[in-house]
Design a protein around this motif. Sequence first.
Motif, PDB file in Angstrom:
ATOM      1  N   CYS A 297       8.580  -9.018 -38.317  1.00  0.00           N
ATOM      2  CA  CYS A 297       9.877  -8.331 -38.298  1.00  0.00           C
ATOM      3  C   CYS A 297       9.714  -6.916 -37.741  1.00  0.00           C
ATOM      4  O   CYS A 297      10.537  -6.468 -36.934  1.00  0.00           O
ATOM      5  N   ALA A 298       8.655  -6.224 -38.163  1.00  0.00           N
ATOM      6  CA  ALA A 298       8.409  -4.870 -37.665  1.00  0.00           C
ATOM      7  C   ALA A 298       8.199  -4.872 -36.154  1.00  0.00           C
ATOM      8  O   ALA A 298       8.698  -3.989 -35.448  1.00  0.00           O
ATOM      9  N   LEU A 299       7.493  -5.881 -35.655  1.00  0.00           N
ATOM     10  CA  LEU A 299       7.260  -5.981 -34.216  1.00  0.00           C
ATOM     11  C   LEU A 299       8.574  -6.221 -33.466  1.00  0.00           C
ATOM     12  O   LEU A 299       8.862  -5.564 -32.463  1.00  0.00           O
ATOM     13  N   LEU A 300       9.396  -7.142 -33.974  1.00  0.00           N
ATOM     14  CA  LEU A 300      10.700  -7.379 -33.338  1.00  0.00           C
ATOM     15  C   LEU A 300      11.566  -6.126 -33.419  1.00  0.00           C
ATOM     16  O   LEU A 300      12.287  -5.796 -32.465  1.00  0.00           O
ATOM     17  N   HIS A 301      11.505  -5.416 -34.543  1.00  0.00           N
ATOM     18  CA  HIS A 301      12.268  -4.173 -34.684  1.00  0.00           C
ATOM     19  C   HIS A 301      11.819  -3.155 -33.642  1.00  0.00           C
ATOM     20  O   HIS A 301      12.640  -2.464 -33.031  1.00  0.00           O
TER      21      HIS A 301
END
Length: 165
Positions: free
Chosen positions: A48-52
């Motif tokens: 999720c952090a990477l997509l964010h």
Amino acid sequence: KHSQASEALAEMFAASPPTGVEIIMKGGVGAITNAIQAGHAAFAAGGCALLHMFAASEVTSRRIKADEDVVSGRCPAVLLGAMRLHFSNTAVQQWGAMTLWALCKDNPRCKAAMLQARDADVLLDALSSYGKQSETLAKALLGVMLTLATNSGDWQEVLAEGGAP
């Protein structure tokens, strides 16, 4: 393996932001979404952090917001599913909400795809369970709900039905 790959992608993107465009154009959103769906809580938060990171970056924001996995609603549905599956993990709740906010911000196609699922319960439940414990998490959850409700009577209705503040 997922966490190492995620970390490597983040490092590549930080070193050379145009690399993020290439990652997205070569199916990176779908691959990260699949890994979040199949992974454990630690990877779900990291994915999720990477997509964010991609959604919040000026270099890659337009590309990720137009990605088929995002506009079809598949990616947001997987994020909500990860938030539901790993409900007791506040990192998943925070990064999931922040990523949903970044994907939906100024993206009516993503908001419309998410509306089809009419699934705001996990956001509301997380706010109720963790909102008083973590200001950062409360802001992330309220941010995504505000983004969904902005200029959308349908989302306002869905959130009100769920008892949104």
